[in-house]
Design an enzyme around this catalytic site. Structure first.
Site, mmCIF file in Angstrom:
data_model
loop_
_atom_site.group_PDB
_atom_site.id
_atom_site.type_symbol
_atom_site.label_atom_id
_atom_site.label_comp_id
_atom_site.label_asym_id
_atom_site.label_seq_id
_atom_site.Cartn_x
_atom_site.Cartn_y
_atom_site.Cartn_z
ATOM 1 N N CYS A 182 0.817 -1.227 0.000
ATOM 2 C CA CYS A 182 0.000 0.000 0.000
ATOM 3 C C CYS A 182 0.851 1.279 0.000
ATOM 4 O O CYS A 182 0.425 2.306 -0.534
ATOM 5 C CB CYS A 182 -0.955 -0.004 1.181
ATOM 6 N N HIS B 132 -2.116 6.837 3.654
ATOM 7 C CA HIS B 132 -0.685 6.853 3.976
ATOM 8 C C HIS B 132 -0.054 8.138 3.429
ATOM 9 O O HIS B 132 -0.229 8.474 2.247
ATOM 10 C CB HIS B 132 0.024 5.655 3.347
#
Ligand SMILES: NC(=O)c1ccc[n+]([C@@H]2O[C@H](COP(=O)([O-])OP(=O)(O)OC[C@H]3O[C@@H](n4cnc5c(N)ncnc54)[C@H](OP(=O)(O)O)[C@@H]3O)[C@@H](O)[C@H]2O)c1
Length: 351
Positions: free
Chosen positions: A149, A242
């Site tokens: 990710c 993120h």
């Protein structure tokens, strides 16, 4: 044309739930099977899943009976979001039994002849599938993976620069969301009022996967990019999204305006061929000093667009900037689904 039938392995998990939602009303695919651990098997999906999405459980999945992850599912291909240790055997068994396997998990990402693909960046690596089939003696099945990710967001910051100016060195510091650890991954008491400067295995993934993705496939072998990369990965008390601080040294020395234009102009095959879930803009450049922020910017392009901000000169390397990417959408479920669309577009998925 009939829609292809998809089985979701790990359908009850954080990524699996996003897949169930993303496949609702998909023009090419429909969910025919949901599978999870033997603890969940036998229950109706809607009765068992700890549903954590704002949108309701799609009707097409609510009453499906959860199956075990064994290759006896009535579907044309599977999308898997299982932990690496489970994926090792389960995904291989499905590929061997003739199922195309589109995986989120890390186990096969760095294996030779397993494509590790971001459709905007290295769609040609998909063509390593015939080599993989002959190497592994697979008949109709194969394995295709999407990156970690963090790697996905990072690669949107690196690939356009590498293509235009040549990457030399990359320094990366991440601030990663709690949802990246899965639903059972972290206790609230450990992360509230805290930062954890370690995510098991993460730095090794972030330091290796971009080299494979930005590497070249010459029809026989995937060779790796030759830039240096160092990563420090941190877990922070953010729910989704993120954030990645990056400094880069480049072979050619562009002006700041050219660097921003390079990000802005970046498009790939999913945009050109208008894949159903492709974002209109894979990258958006933000000019405000205080952006990107997870709370404000993670849902750009329905979570599929990468936000890049604070693009500026770096006194040690050449330039630095901040990337934000939705870890469960662009970094996982959306990445796997876009890989499925790429495979369909290139004729690797059939009914
Ligand atoms: N979260 C992210 O941001 C993210 C991003 C990129 C990649 N990934 C990767 O995606 C994968 C799944 O992550 P997640 O966050 O969705 O995890 P998760 O929330 O913990 O979900 C795990 C799923 O796997 C199932 N499962 C557990 N043990 C199993 C077994 N022995 N056999 C079959 N199924 C089993 C679970 O089913 P039960 O409900 O029955 O236990 C559940 O459906 C991991 O490899 C992760 O690294 C995650």
């Amino acid at each position: 044309v009939r829609k292809l039938k998809v089985g979701i392995l790990g359908a009850t998990g954080a990524v699996g739930q996003h897949l169930v939602l993303a496949l609702e009303d998909h023009p090419w695919f429909e969910v025919s099977e949901v599978a999870a651990s033997d603890k969940s098997a036998g229950f109706k999906y809607g009765a068992r899943v700890n549903w954590r999405q704002a949108a309701p459980i799609p009707d097409a999945c609510r009453n499906l009976i959860i199956k075990e992850c064994v290759p006896e599912l009535a579907c044309d291909f599977v999308i898997a979001s299982l932990s690496a240790d489970v994926a090792k055997e389960v995904e291989y068994a499905f590929a061997q039994a003739g199922y195309p396997v589109i995986s989120n998990s890390s186990y096969y990402r760095m294996h030779e002849a397993v494509p590790l693909v971001i459709p905007e960046i290295n769609p040609d690596h998909i063509d390593a599938i015939p080599l993989q089939k002959s190497k592994e003696h697979f008949d109709k099945g194969y394995l295709v993976t999407n990156p970690n990710c963090t790697t996905i967001g990072l690669c949107f910051g690196l690939a356009p620069l590498d293509a235009q100016f040549g990457l030399e060195k990359v320094l990366v510091t991440t601030m990663q969301a709690i949802s990246g650890a899965g639903y059972t991954g972290l206790h609230a008491v450990d992360i509230v009022d805290n930062i954890i400067p370690w995510i098991s295995g993460e730095e090794a993934k972030v330091e290796s996967e971009p080299k494979k993705i930005l590497g070249r496939f010459d029809g026989r072998k995937i060779s790796y990019g030759d830039f240096a990369i160092s990563a420090q990965c941190n877990r922070v008390p953010v729910e989704d999204g993120h954030t990645i601080c990056v400094s880069v040294a480049l072979k050619q020395k562009p002006r700041l305006a050219d660097l921003k234009e390079c990000f802005r102009a970046f498009k790939g095959l999913p945009q050109e061929a208008r894949f159903p879930t492709a974002p209109h803009n894979p990258i958006v450049v933000l000019e405000e000093d205080n952006r990107p922020q997870p709370k404000l910017d993670r849902n750009l392009g329905a979570g599929m667009t990468t936000a890049i901000g604070r693009v500026r000169a770096c006194p040690i390397l050449d330039y630095k900037f901040v990337i934000l990417s939705h870890n469960l959408v662009r970094g996982a479920a959306g990445a796997a689904l876009l890989n499925a669309e790429l495979l369909y577009h290139k004729g690797y998925l059939r009914g």
